[in-house]
Design a protein around this motif. Sequence first.
Motif, PDB file in Angstrom:
ATOM      1  N   PRO A 172      44.284  39.838  41.084  1.00 33.29           N
ATOM      2  CA  PRO A 172      43.654  41.165  41.040  1.00 33.29           C
ATOM      3  C   PRO A 172      43.791  41.892  42.377  1.00 33.29           C
ATOM      4  O   PRO A 172      43.598  41.295  43.428  1.00 33.29           O
ATOM      5  N   GLY A 173      44.179  43.145  42.314  1.00 37.30           N
ATOM      6  CA  GLY A 173      44.370  43.931  43.526  1.00 37.30           C
ATOM      7  C   GLY A 173      45.682  43.644  44.225  1.00 37.30           C
ATOM      8  O   GLY A 173      45.964  44.199  45.281  1.00 37.30           O
ATOM      9  N   GLY A 174      46.511  42.795  43.636  1.00 40.70           N
ATOM     10  CA  GLY A 174      47.737  42.357  44.291  1.00 40.70           C
ATOM     11  C   GLY A 174      48.946  43.246  44.059  1.00 40.70           C
ATOM     12  O   GLY A 174      49.940  43.105  44.752  1.00 40.70           O
ATOM     13  N   TRP A 175      48.882  44.146  43.075  1.00 37.79           N
ATOM     14  CA  TRP A 175      50.055  44.972  42.824  1.00 37.79           C
ATOM     15  C   TRP A 175      49.666  46.341  42.289  1.00 37.79           C
ATOM     16  O   TRP A 175      50.131  46.778  41.242  1.00 37.79           O
ATOM     17  N   PHE A 176      48.788  47.040  42.968  1.00 37.77           N
ATOM     18  CA  PHE A 176      48.467  48.436  42.702  1.00 37.77           C
ATOM     19  C   PHE A 176      47.992  48.695  41.272  1.00 37.77           C
ATOM     20  O   PHE A 176      48.201  49.767  40.728  1.00 37.77           O
ATOM     21  N   CYS A 220      38.970  50.541  36.394  1.00 42.45           N
ATOM     22  CA  CYS A 220      40.400  50.561  36.095  1.00 42.45           C
ATOM     23  C   CYS A 220      41.137  49.770  37.190  1.00 42.45           C
ATOM     24  O   CYS A 220      40.806  49.902  38.374  1.00 42.45           O
ATOM     25  N   PRO A 221      42.112  48.943  36.834  1.00 51.98           N
ATOM     26  CA  PRO A 221      42.828  48.153  37.849  1.00 51.98           C
ATOM     27  C   PRO A 221      43.440  48.971  38.973  1.00 51.98           C
ATOM     28  O   PRO A 221      43.528  48.498  40.109  1.00 51.98           O
ATOM     29  N   THR A 222      43.845  50.216  38.697  1.00 55.70           N
ATOM     30  CA  THR A 222      44.435  51.055  39.753  1.00 55.70           C
ATOM     31  C   THR A 222      43.386  51.519  40.765  1.00 55.70           C
ATOM     32  O   THR A 222      43.744  51.980  41.834  1.00 55.70           O
TER      33      THR A 222
END
Length: 131
Positions: free
Chosen positions: A23-27, A122-124
């Motif tokens: 998580p948080g590793g690729w935008f 949201c992941p972004t």
Amino acid sequence: MCQVKANTNFHGHELSDIAVINPGGWFGKTWLIEIGGSYSSFYLVVEAGSMSDAIDELADDEKHSHHIVVEEENLGDYDSESCHYGPSGQVLDLDHIMIYGQEGSATPFPCKYTGGCIDGVCPTEFECECE
């Protein structure tokens, strides 16, 4: 570090509390991995730049790599010329996985992150401040 989980809708079914790798590793580029087995599938959300990168993240994940990394005692069942290899040289069995997501989008497989101090992010937009 907070334990990040994901919630999503997959073909009309609500999936919740899915483990998230990287998580948080690729935008915020998330992919849904389905690992098929006998009676029901197991799902993971992986944050990675592409589908192949998602496989690499799973192969190197300490907790979940056993789903695709071939155990040493079974390596003789795999042809070294035609098998799949992970980023650390491990032999991978990819026969029972599916990866869902739309290449080229900011969030290939939409979901919301939850856990610890986050709820429905949201992941972004993910930033973990739970430490």
